[in-house]
Motif scaffolding. Structure first.
Motif, PDB file in Angstrom:
ATOM      1  N   ALA A 109       0.683  -1.130   0.118  1.00 52.83           N
ATOM      2  CA  ALA A 109       0.143  -0.006   0.047  1.00 52.83           C
ATOM      3  C   ALA A 109       0.926   1.394  -0.020  1.00 52.83           C
ATOM      4  CB  ALA A 109      -0.853  -0.073   1.004  1.00 52.83           C
ATOM      5  N   GLU A 110       1.740   1.182   0.903  1.00 50.54           N
ATOM      6  CA  GLU A 110       2.838   2.463   0.778  1.00 50.54           C
ATOM      7  C   GLU A 110       3.364   2.634  -0.315  1.00 50.54           C
ATOM      8  OE1 GLU A 110       5.206   1.789   4.194  1.00 50.54           O
ATOM      9  OE2 GLU A 110       3.399   2.072   5.836  1.00 50.54           O
ATOM     10  N   ALA A 111       4.242   1.552  -1.040  1.00 55.36           N
ATOM     11  CA  ALA A 111       4.942   1.594  -2.132  1.00 55.36           C
ATOM     12  C   ALA A 111       4.112   1.821  -3.161  1.00 55.36           C
ATOM     13  CB  ALA A 111       5.455   0.430  -2.579  1.00 55.36           C
ATOM     14  N   GLY A 112       2.927   1.493  -3.425  1.00 58.17           N
ATOM     15  CA  GLY A 112       1.668   1.965  -4.538  1.00 58.17           C
ATOM     16  C   GLY A 112       1.439   3.406  -4.447  1.00 58.17           C
ATOM     17  N   ARG A 113       1.498   3.753  -3.035  1.00 54.21           N
ATOM     18  CA  ARG A 113       1.128   5.342  -2.853  1.00 54.21           C
ATOM     19  C   ARG A 113       2.310   6.389  -3.510  1.00 54.21           C
ATOM     20  NH1 ARG A 113       0.380   5.193   2.020  1.00 54.21           N
ATOM     21  NH2 ARG A 113      -1.940   4.350   1.920  1.00 54.21           N
ATOM     22  N   GLU A 114       3.469   5.969  -3.001  1.00 56.69           N
ATOM     23  CA  GLU A 114       4.583   6.402  -3.456  1.00 56.69           C
ATOM     24  C   GLU A 114       4.674   6.466  -5.063  1.00 56.69           C
ATOM     25  OE1 GLU A 114       7.861   5.209  -1.354  1.00 56.69           O
ATOM     26  OE2 GLU A 114       7.294   5.656   0.382  1.00 56.69           O
ATOM     27  N   TYR A 115       4.396   5.427  -5.566  1.00 55.30           N
ATOM     28  CA  TYR A 115       4.555   5.223  -6.971  1.00 55.30           C
ATOM     29  C   TYR A 115       3.550   6.212  -7.875  1.00 55.30           C
ATOM     30  CZ  TYR A 115       4.659   3.296 -11.712  1.00 55.30           C
ATOM     31  OH  TYR A 115       4.959   2.946 -13.050  1.00 55.30           O
ATOM     32  N   LEU A 116       2.380   6.244  -7.182  1.00 54.50           N
ATOM     33  CA  LEU A 116       1.354   6.909  -7.960  1.00 54.50           C
ATOM     34  C   LEU A 116       1.647   8.473  -7.804  1.00 54.50           C
ATOM     35  CD1 LEU A 116      -1.757   4.969  -6.935  1.00 54.50           C
ATOM     36  CD2 LEU A 116      -0.704   4.996  -9.384  1.00 54.50           C
ATOM     37  N   GLU A 117       2.208   8.850  -6.617  1.00 52.14           N
ATOM     38  CA  GLU A 117       2.650  10.314  -6.596  1.00 52.14           C
ATOM     39  C   GLU A 117       3.786  10.463  -7.396  1.00 52.14           C
ATOM     40  OE1 GLU A 117       3.809  10.627  -2.651  1.00 52.14           O
ATOM     41  OE2 GLU A 117       1.741  10.473  -1.595  1.00 52.14           O
ATOM     42  N   GLU A 118       4.522   9.883  -7.812  1.00 55.32           N
ATOM     43  CA  GLU A 118       5.492  10.113  -8.559  1.00 55.32           C
ATOM     44  C   GLU A 118       5.107   9.789 -10.127  1.00 55.32           C
ATOM     45  OE1 GLU A 118       8.742   7.747  -7.457  1.00 55.32           O
ATOM     46  OE2 GLU A 118       9.225   8.585  -5.751  1.00 55.32           O
ATOM     47  N   HIS A 119       4.095   8.951 -10.513  1.00 55.80           N
ATOM     48  CA  HIS A 119       3.699   8.908 -11.742  1.00 55.80           C
ATOM     49  C   HIS A 119       2.105   8.845 -11.897  1.00 55.80           C
ATOM     50  CE1 HIS A 119       7.252   6.152 -10.938  1.00 55.80           C
ATOM     51  NE2 HIS A 119       7.784   6.646 -12.470  1.00 55.80           N
ATOM     52  N   THR A 123      -1.005   3.710 -15.320  1.00 55.56           N
ATOM     53  CA  THR A 123      -2.195   2.810 -15.505  1.00 55.56           C
ATOM     54  C   THR A 123      -2.291   1.603 -14.350  1.00 55.56           C
ATOM     55  OG1 THR A 123      -1.467   1.348 -16.936  1.00 55.56           O
ATOM     56  CG2 THR A 123      -2.401   3.353 -17.878  1.00 55.56           C
ATOM     57  N   VAL A 124      -3.476   0.857 -14.438  1.00 58.19           N
ATOM     58  CA  VAL A 124      -3.371  -0.299 -13.350  1.00 58.19           C
ATOM     59  C   VAL A 124      -2.357  -1.145 -13.673  1.00 58.19           C
ATOM     60  CG1 VAL A 124      -4.811  -1.999 -12.678  1.00 58.19           C
ATOM     61  CG2 VAL A 124      -5.937  -0.008 -13.012  1.00 58.19           C
ATOM     62  N   ASP A 125      -2.322  -1.506 -15.048  1.00 60.18           N
ATOM     63  CA  ASP A 125      -1.094  -2.442 -15.599  1.00 60.18           C
ATOM     64  C   ASP A 125       0.166  -2.126 -15.133  1.00 60.18           C
ATOM     65  OD1 ASP A 125      -3.075  -3.896 -16.684  1.00 60.18           O
ATOM     66  OD2 ASP A 125      -2.929  -3.240 -18.577  1.00 60.18           O
ATOM     67  N   ASP A 126       0.403  -0.455 -15.202  1.00 60.91           N
ATOM     68  CA  ASP A 126       1.826   0.014 -14.591  1.00 60.91           C
ATOM     69  C   ASP A 126       2.056  -0.278 -13.396  1.00 60.91           C
ATOM     70  OD1 ASP A 126       2.288   1.045 -17.233  1.00 60.91           O
ATOM     71  OD2 ASP A 126       1.401   2.782 -16.916  1.00 60.91           O
ATOM     72  N   LEU A 127       1.117  -0.046 -12.451  1.00 60.36           N
ATOM     73  CA  LEU A 127       1.059  -0.350 -11.087  1.00 60.36           C
ATOM     74  C   LEU A 127       1.345  -1.802 -10.571  1.00 60.36           C
ATOM     75  CD1 LEU A 127       1.165   0.938  -8.211  1.00 60.36           C
ATOM     76  CD2 LEU A 127      -1.641   0.339  -8.166  1.00 60.36           C
ATOM     77  N   ILE A 128       0.698  -2.750 -11.399  1.00 64.37           N
ATOM     78  CA  ILE A 128       0.902  -4.124 -11.209  1.00 64.37           C
ATOM     79  C   ILE A 128       2.449  -4.430 -11.573  1.00 64.37           C
ATOM     80  CG2 ILE A 128       0.392  -6.314 -12.225  1.00 64.37           C
ATOM     81  CD1 ILE A 128      -2.782  -5.279 -12.062  1.00 64.37           C
ATOM     82  N   SER A 129       2.772  -4.070 -12.641  1.00 68.85           N
ATOM     83  CA  SER A 129       4.164  -4.343 -13.346  1.00 68.85           C
ATOM     84  C   SER A 129       5.084  -3.787 -12.162  1.00 68.85           C
ATOM     85  CB  SER A 129       4.328  -3.747 -14.556  1.00 68.85           C
ATOM     86  OG  SER A 129       5.744  -3.805 -15.007  1.00 68.85           O
ATOM     87  N   TYR A 130       5.022  -2.454 -11.445  1.00 67.60           N
ATOM     88  CA  TYR A 130       5.874  -2.211 -10.611  1.00 67.60           C
ATOM     89  C   TYR A 130       5.988  -3.080  -9.516  1.00 67.60           C
ATOM     90  CZ  TYR A 130       7.497   1.112  -6.830  1.00 67.60           C
ATOM     91  OH  TYR A 130       8.248   1.593  -5.802  1.00 67.60           O
ATOM     92  N   PHE A 131       4.875  -3.633  -8.993  1.00 69.54           N
ATOM     93  CA  PHE A 131       4.589  -4.469  -7.929  1.00 69.54           C
ATOM     94  C   PHE A 131       5.719  -5.915  -8.130  1.00 69.54           C
ATOM     95  CE2 PHE A 131       0.567  -2.759  -6.280  1.00 69.54           C
ATOM     96  CZ  PHE A 131       1.308  -1.784  -5.542  1.00 69.54           C
TER      97      PHE A 131
END
Length: 391
Positions: A109-119, A123-131
């Motif tokens: 949850a914390e890593a996803g929040r930080e990633y979305l703040e920077e990007h 998209t959802v696919d980008d976030l899943i790929s990042y995880f």
């Protein structure tokens, strides 16, 4: 064992399993008895079940054999067969797993929040790929000496370590390639030295030839040992997929792709398809490899039974090919198999040429399955190294 007996239909299969069960209960003070005799009784029961076509029983007995020979650990075995029992699961393990999951989800949850703040446009696919990349990098986190009690996870480290680990495994004789790769990648000085070595390829090739030659010597020693078990042979072959020929690019991580079946060595061909290696005993094989029939040498029932077992694996892989591809990314629709069984020394009254010819004749009539003796395999590998096979 009682639960397996409930699945049995054929009386001869039931009798074979009952013998194994009786032996297990014959230990002093009521304790379970194992040993070589139990292995032999379970193998006999498996064969009876295969002859009777009771493949569900074959798979259950194979699990028992895997456990008895140390192929699977007791927690795995107990948890799997809890499905057939009335016992409760470990509360301590449940809490432990729950705590680990809680920490993981909080971090995600914390890593996803930080990633979305920077990007912000991700998209959802980008976030899943990042995880996914975080999951790989997490295996190689370290603990900075200047920050006691803290851990550090560096992005992109996993990709470098996996690449280097593969290089070390394939080309250099390193006892623990994973640990060596981790040390090198976490050391900037070591990475710089490795990258600047223009003559490294020649050294790597020489080291690889030496590693392969040493591995063959060790394998031949195990193969010619009349007391070597299938597990001994498996350990001697693991990590040496090159022995099976240049069409294989490596070994698959997962050996249990189908419930109830665990292949001995899962190889990956150059086209991405699975190649199953089924191991039987070598110099310690109890029966013969060939027998005389109408003036010709033909494979014995023991060889045909081993081929039947390999065919059964392929059938299971075919039936589960869609799930296997989705879960593991392994192509099994075009899977093939090789059965390694016996050694000319188990039947000294028959020439090695006659044994090999009988097996090769069988191979020409069996689709997707090849049968080789261990000596034939090693001789072929030695030729690939430019060495004359030992006779």
């Amino acid at each position: 064992m009682k639960k397996i007996l409930e699945e049995v239909v054929h009386p001869q299969v039931r009798a074979a399993l009952a013998s194994a069960h009786k032996h297990m209960k014959s230990g002093k003070g009521g304790h379970r008895r194992g040993g070589k005799v139990l292995i032999q009784l379970l193998e006999a029961a498996r064969q009876r079940a295969a002859d009777a076509g009771e493949w569900q029983v074959v798979r259950l007995v194979q699990d028992s054999l895997d456990y008895a020979e140390g192929r699977i650990l007791q927690p795995d075995f107990d948890e799997r067969y809890r499905l057939f029992q009335d016992g409760v699961r470990s509360e301590r393990l449940r809490k432990y797993v729950g705590n680990i999951l809680s920490i993981n989800y909080r971090y995600i949850a914390e890593a996803g929040r930080e990633y979305l703040e920077e990007h912000s446009s991700a998209t959802v696919d980008d976030l899943i790929s990042y995880f996914g990349t975080l999951s790989e990098d997490a295996r190689f986190l370290d603990a900075p000496e200047d920050r006691p009690g803290h851990y550090r996870l560096l992005r992109g480290r996993a990709e470098k370590i996996v690449w280097l680990e593969r290089v070390l495994q394939e080309r250099v004789d390193v006892e623990d390639a994973s640990e060596a790769a981790h040390r090198i990648v976490t050391s900037p000085e070591a990475v710089a030295l490795l990258a600047s070595d223009k003559e490294g390829q020649m050294l790597l090739r020489a080291a690889e030839l030496n590693r392969r030659s040493t591995g063959l010597v060790a394998l031949r020693k195990v193969v010619e040992d009349p007391a070597a078990s299938e597990l001994d042979l498996q350990r001697a072959l693991e990590g040496q997929h090159w022995i099976f020929g240049g069409r294989f690019v490596g070994e698959a991580t997962h050996r249990r792709l189908v419930p109830g079946d665990e292949v001995d060595i899962p190889l990956i061909r150059g086209d991405g398809a699975l190649h199953v290696v089924e191991l039987k005993r070598a110099s310690s094989l109890a029966g013969n490899l060939v027998k005389k029939y109408r003036g010709s040498w033909v494979p014995t029932a023991e060889v045909h039974n081993a081929v039947g077992q390999a065919v059964n694996y392929l059938v299971g892989l075919d039936e589960n090919r869609h799930r296997i591809w989705e879960e593991f990314g392994i192509e099994t629709r075009r899977a093939s198999a090789v059965v390694l069984i016996g050694h000319p020394s188990v039947q000294p009254s028959v020439s090695e040429v006659s044994i090999n010819e009988a097996l090769r004749t069988l191979n020409t009539h069996v689709n997707r399955v090849e049968v080789l003796t261990y000596k034939d395999l090693i001789d072929n590998a030695e030729r690939s190294l430019g060495s004359a096979p030992l006779r």
